[in-house]
Design a protein around this motif. Structure first.
Motif, mmCIF file in Angstrom:
data_model
loop_
_atom_site.group_PDB
_atom_site.id
_atom_site.type_symbol
_atom_site.label_atom_id
_atom_site.label_comp_id
_atom_site.label_asym_id
_atom_site.label_seq_id
_atom_site.Cartn_x
_atom_site.Cartn_y
_atom_site.Cartn_z
ATOM 1 N N SER A 2 12.712 29.263 7.331
ATOM 2 C CA SER A 2 12.694 28.697 5.988
ATOM 3 C C SER A 2 12.008 29.585 4.948
ATOM 4 C CB SER A 2 11.987 27.338 6.020
ATOM 5 O OG SER A 2 12.013 26.785 4.737
ATOM 6 N N PRO A 3 12.618 29.670 3.762
ATOM 7 C CA PRO A 3 11.983 30.435 2.677
ATOM 8 C C PRO A 3 10.976 29.614 1.881
ATOM 9 C CG PRO A 3 14.140 29.663 1.981
ATOM 10 C CD PRO A 3 13.956 29.169 3.390
ATOM 11 N N CYS A 4 10.860 28.314 2.172
ATOM 12 C CA CYS A 4 9.989 27.462 1.349
ATOM 13 C C CYS A 4 9.406 26.321 2.180
ATOM 14 C CB CYS A 4 10.810 26.868 0.196
ATOM 15 S SG CYS A 4 11.927 25.588 0.769
ATOM 16 N N PRO A 5 8.348 25.659 1.666
ATOM 17 C CA PRO A 5 7.711 24.585 2.448
ATOM 18 C C PRO A 5 8.540 23.307 2.538
ATOM 19 C CG PRO A 5 6.447 25.060 0.435
ATOM 20 C CD PRO A 5 7.640 25.930 0.403
ATOM 21 N N SER A 6 9.449 23.100 1.597
ATOM 22 C CA SER A 6 10.099 21.792 1.515
ATOM 23 C C SER A 6 10.961 21.475 2.738
ATOM 24 C CB SER A 6 10.939 21.692 0.244
ATOM 25 O OG SER A 6 12.106 22.456 0.368
ATOM 26 N N LYS A 7 11.468 22.501 3.406
ATOM 27 C CA LYS A 7 12.333 22.257 4.571
ATOM 28 C C LYS A 7 11.504 21.670 5.708
ATOM 29 C CE LYS A 7 15.870 24.596 2.646
ATOM 30 N NZ LYS A 7 15.301 25.114 1.401
ATOM 31 N N GLU A 8 10.325 22.242 5.947
ATOM 32 C CA GLU A 8 9.480 21.722 7.033
ATOM 33 C C GLU A 8 9.080 20.275 6.737
ATOM 34 O OE1 GLU A 8 8.856 22.960 9.907
ATOM 35 O OE2 GLU A 8 7.178 21.747 10.635
ATOM 36 N N THR A 9 8.748 20.009 5.478
ATOM 37 C CA THR A 9 8.368 18.645 5.102
ATOM 38 C C THR A 9 9.536 17.692 5.370
ATOM 39 O OG1 THR A 9 6.962 19.551 3.392
ATOM 40 C CG2 THR A 9 7.474 17.223 3.199
ATOM 41 N N ASN A 10 10.737 18.131 5.030
ATOM 42 C CA ASN A 10 11.887 17.231 5.218
ATOM 43 C C ASN A 10 12.259 17.062 6.690
ATOM 44 O OD1 ASN A 10 13.363 15.534 3.484
ATOM 45 N ND2 ASN A 10 15.233 16.639 4.013
ATOM 46 N N ILE A 11 11.848 18.010 7.522
ATOM 47 C CA ILE A 11 12.079 17.839 8.964
ATOM 48 C C ILE A 11 11.091 16.800 9.504
ATOM 49 C CG2 ILE A 11 11.926 18.975 11.225
ATOM 50 C CD1 ILE A 11 12.828 21.591 9.746
ATOM 51 N N ARG A 12 9.835 16.919 9.065
ATOM 52 C CA ARG A 12 8.797 15.986 9.561
ATOM 53 C C ARG A 12 8.975 14.589 8.972
ATOM 54 N NH1 ARG A 12 8.384 18.213 13.470
ATOM 55 N NH2 ARG A 12 8.016 20.431 13.409
ATOM 56 N N ALA A 23 0.841 -1.207 0.000
ATOM 57 C CA ALA A 23 0.000 0.000 0.000
ATOM 58 C C ALA A 23 0.868 1.246 0.000
ATOM 59 C CB ALA A 23 -0.880 -0.007 1.255
ATOM 60 N N PRO A 24 0.418 2.306 -0.671
ATOM 61 C CA PRO A 24 1.206 3.531 -0.675
ATOM 62 C C PRO A 24 1.425 4.043 0.751
ATOM 63 C CG PRO A 24 -0.729 3.716 -2.109
ATOM 64 C CD PRO A 24 -0.844 2.423 -1.373
ATOM 65 N N ALA A 25 2.619 4.589 0.989
ATOM 66 C CA ALA A 25 2.936 5.079 2.339
ATOM 67 C C ALA A 25 2.151 6.356 2.637
ATOM 68 C CB ALA A 25 4.429 5.361 2.403
ATOM 69 N N GLU A 26 2.058 6.685 3.918
ATOM 70 C CA GLU A 26 1.458 7.952 4.317
ATOM 71 C C GLU A 26 2.514 9.028 4.169
ATOM 72 O OE1 GLU A 26 -1.552 8.958 5.854
ATOM 73 O OE2 GLU A 26 -2.276 7.103 4.936
ATOM 74 N N TYR A 27 2.168 10.110 3.540
ATOM 75 C CA TYR A 27 3.151 11.168 3.358
ATOM 76 C C TYR A 27 2.754 12.404 4.161
ATOM 77 C CZ TYR A 27 4.826 8.328 -0.475
ATOM 78 O OH TYR A 27 5.332 7.301 -1.219
ATOM 79 N N PHE A 28 3.753 13.025 4.757
ATOM 80 C CA PHE A 28 3.513 14.306 5.416
ATOM 81 C C PHE A 28 3.670 15.406 4.370
ATOM 82 C CE2 PHE A 28 4.911 18.296 7.107
ATOM 83 C CZ PHE A 28 4.076 18.492 8.184
ATOM 84 N N HIS A 29 2.763 16.351 4.375
ATOM 85 C CA HIS A 29 2.900 17.493 3.459
ATOM 86 C C HIS A 29 2.684 18.799 4.210
ATOM 87 C CE1 HIS A 29 3.371 15.137 -0.093
ATOM 88 N NE2 HIS A 29 2.294 14.427 0.209
ATOM 89 N N SER A 30 3.601 19.726 3.997
ATOM 90 C CA SER A 30 3.395 21.037 4.621
ATOM 91 C C SER A 30 2.539 21.927 3.719
ATOM 92 C CB SER A 30 4.733 21.704 4.935
ATOM 93 O OG SER A 30 5.541 21.734 3.793
ATOM 94 N N VAL A 31 2.443 21.576 2.420
ATOM 95 C CA VAL A 31 1.574 22.350 1.515
ATOM 96 C C VAL A 31 0.165 21.770 1.608
ATOM 97 C CG1 VAL A 31 1.124 22.993 -0.889
ATOM 98 C CG2 VAL A 31 3.470 22.865 -0.053
ATOM 99 N N ARG A 32 -0.773 22.604 1.981
ATOM 100 C CA ARG A 32 -2.161 22.139 2.184
ATOM 101 C C ARG A 32 -3.140 23.003 1.388
ATOM 102 N NH1 ARG A 32 -1.473 20.209 8.190
ATOM 103 N NH2 ARG A 32 0.443 19.040 7.773
ATOM 104 N N LEU A 33 -4.183 22.350 0.949
ATOM 105 C CA LEU A 33 -5.193 23.059 0.149
ATOM 106 C C LEU A 33 -6.306 23.582 1.051
ATOM 107 C CD1 LEU A 33 -6.087 23.522 -2.896
ATOM 108 C CD2 LEU A 33 -7.618 21.617 -2.484
ATOM 109 N N LEU A 34 -6.707 24.833 0.832
ATOM 110 C CA LEU A 34 -7.859 25.389 1.553
ATOM 111 C C LEU A 34 -9.042 25.297 0.588
ATOM 112 C CD1 LEU A 34 -6.022 28.542 2.984
ATOM 113 C CD2 LEU A 34 -6.474 26.393 4.163
#
Ligand code: SF4
Ligand code: SF4
Length: 455
Positions: free
Chosen positions: A196-206, A2-13
């Motif tokens: 951080s200037p971008c979302p990717s750093k937070e994602t890579n921390i989580r 099964a596909p893994a669960e992914y953490f994403h800091s970019v979220r849709l409103l």
């Protein structure tokens, strides 16, 4: 599997989305669909580059980052400002005022990421010089979104990625170890934060794709910290902050990495589309004589991230001026300049902290291989029947994307406006043909005939 669960800091409103499909076309991994008038993000494909958030005219995306309340959880907090942060201020604002402002916001210690960048540049330089035999060019590993893009779309390039830590991670490992030793505190009591200037750093921390265990506690949005910093810049200026040279500072914009690593037979690429195009060409072995490619997912480098406060061109100009001032006080030779700033003992070497980058296949047609093959064949048939214009009007980024969605039961052929037009046309033709077959006696009376009957 099964596909893994992914953490994403970019979220849709979702409520804010107007279904305009701008984000669908901007996404490098085809991770967005618009269905029933609202965008959806496919979690297994998103690489948290933030391109969708930058382009959405309705501000329908949010970026999850840490907040300053998080400092309360720790007995001692260290913050890691990067060159992208200094670029938000004109050079008339001294770095000391920025550091003091960060101290006023509640950070106990400040460590400049530009210094860590120089140690990483040295590792890159050595790796590139000693690299023999494998395919070229080598590819930089310091932008987490680029790493994820390679995992998802170009897994064949994983072997060409240079195994070094991102400077912020290397800085975090160093300051955490030093603080533990200096203060006698347990690691859990020490907060280490990146701005951080971008979302990717937070994602890579989580959910890191390249380090075994991150030394970072979280990251703050640069734009948010900037607003707070402006109100408390300056003060006593008693902090003792070790900084990097102009070469480390250069990492804030594209080209800084290859310049500090002294690489000449190299390219610096920036912006989602350009990075995608160059990786595609490397994958087709079209750049075999090049030694190295520096890839920055954000336009003009980290200064162009979607979490910055300042216009990217102004930020670039601010940064270049800071670099020029530093350079005017340094030896002419890069080697000498870097050697005089890289005086820290025990700065971590990447190899001990990295884990293997692995592919992240993005197409899960079916768990069952036979079913997956059948679906693949069906997908090819559907694709053949679509117009191949990749217009995006159906809410999928390409005809291939729509064909896949149709096979997966998530879309219909008539979601394609050309197919819909064809179907409507066929239906209309059919009705005309049917109408011709209606017997005269069953035809509705014309208005004139009714009027004549009434007379
Ligand atoms: S850009 Fe995407 S999220 Fe924003 S309104 Fe358009 S479809 Fe919705
Ligand atoms: S963050 Fe990047 S990869 Fe993720 S949905 Fe947005 S544009 Fe696509």
């Amino acid at each position: 599997m099964a596909p893994a669960e992914y953490f994403h800091s970019v979220r849709l409103l979702r409520d804010k989305c107007q279904g305009c499909v701008s984000c669908v076309k901007a996404c490098p991994t085809e991770a967005i669909r618009v269905r029933n008038g609202k965008a959806e993000i496919l979690a297994d494909r998103c690489v948290d580059c933030g391109a969708c958030a930058s382009i959405c005219p309705y501000h329908a995306f949010s970026i999850k980052t840490a907040t300053l309340d998080g400092l309360e959880k720790y007995a001692y907090n260290i913050v890691l400002p990067a060159p992208s942060m200094y670029s938000q201020f004109p050079e008339q604002v001294p770095m000391e005022d920025i550091w003091q402002g960060l101290h006023n916001l509640g950070f106990d210690e400040i460590f400049d990421v530009s210094l860590a960048s120089e140690y990483i540049a040295k590792e890159i330089e050595t790796y590139v010089k000693n690299y023999t035999g494998g395919r070229k060019p080598l590819i930089s590993s310091t932008c987490p979104s680029v790493l994820r893009l390679i995992q998802v779309k170009f897994p064949e390039l994983i072997k060409q990625v240079v195994p070094v830590l991102a400077p912020a991670e290397a800085a975090a490992i160093y300051v955490r170890q030093k603080a533990e030793a200096k203060l006698g505190l347990a690691s859990e009591k020490i907060g280490v934060w990146f701005i951080s200037p971008c979302p990717s750093k937070e994602t890579n921390i989580r959910q890191s794709v390249d380090v075994r265990q991150t030394a970072l506690s979280g990251s703050f949005s640069l734009a948010e910290i900037y607003g707070k910093l402006l109100r408390c810049l300056g003060g006593d200026n008693t902090l003792n902050v070790v900084t990097g040279s102009s070469y480390g500072m250069g990492w804030g914009a594209y080209g800084g990495e290859i310049s500090s690593a002294g690489l000449e037979n190299a390219l610096a690429v920036h912006g989602v589309d350009n990075v995608y195009e160059v990786l595609e060409q490397i994958s087709m072995n079209k750049m075999p004589t090049l030694d190295y490619v520096e890839c920055n997912m954000c336009e003009r480098g980290c200064i162009g991230g979607c979490l910055t406060a300042e216009n990217k061109f102004v930020a670039e100009s601010n940064l270049r001026r800071r670099i020029n001032i530093l350079r005017s006080q340094e030896p002419v030779e890069r080697e000498l300049t870097m050697a005089s700033s890289m005086t820290l003992e025990d700065f971590p070497r990447s190899a001990a902290y990295l884990k293997k980058l692995v592919a992240r296949p993005m197409m899960h047609l079916d768990e069952n291989i036979m079913e997956a093959m059948k679906k693949f064949e069906r997908m090819e048939e559907v694709l053949y029947s679509l117009p191949g214009l990749n217009c995006g009007a159906c809410g999928a980024p390409s005809c291939q994307g729509l064909a896949e969605d149709i096979v997966q039961g998530k879309a219909h052929e008539i979601d394609c406006i050309f197919k819909l037009r064809g179907s409507v046309h066929k239906l209309a033709q059919g009705m005309i043909e049917l109408a011709k077959q209606i017997p005269i006696s069953h035809e509705p009376q014309s208005l004139n005939a009714v009027e004549e009957d009434e007379r």
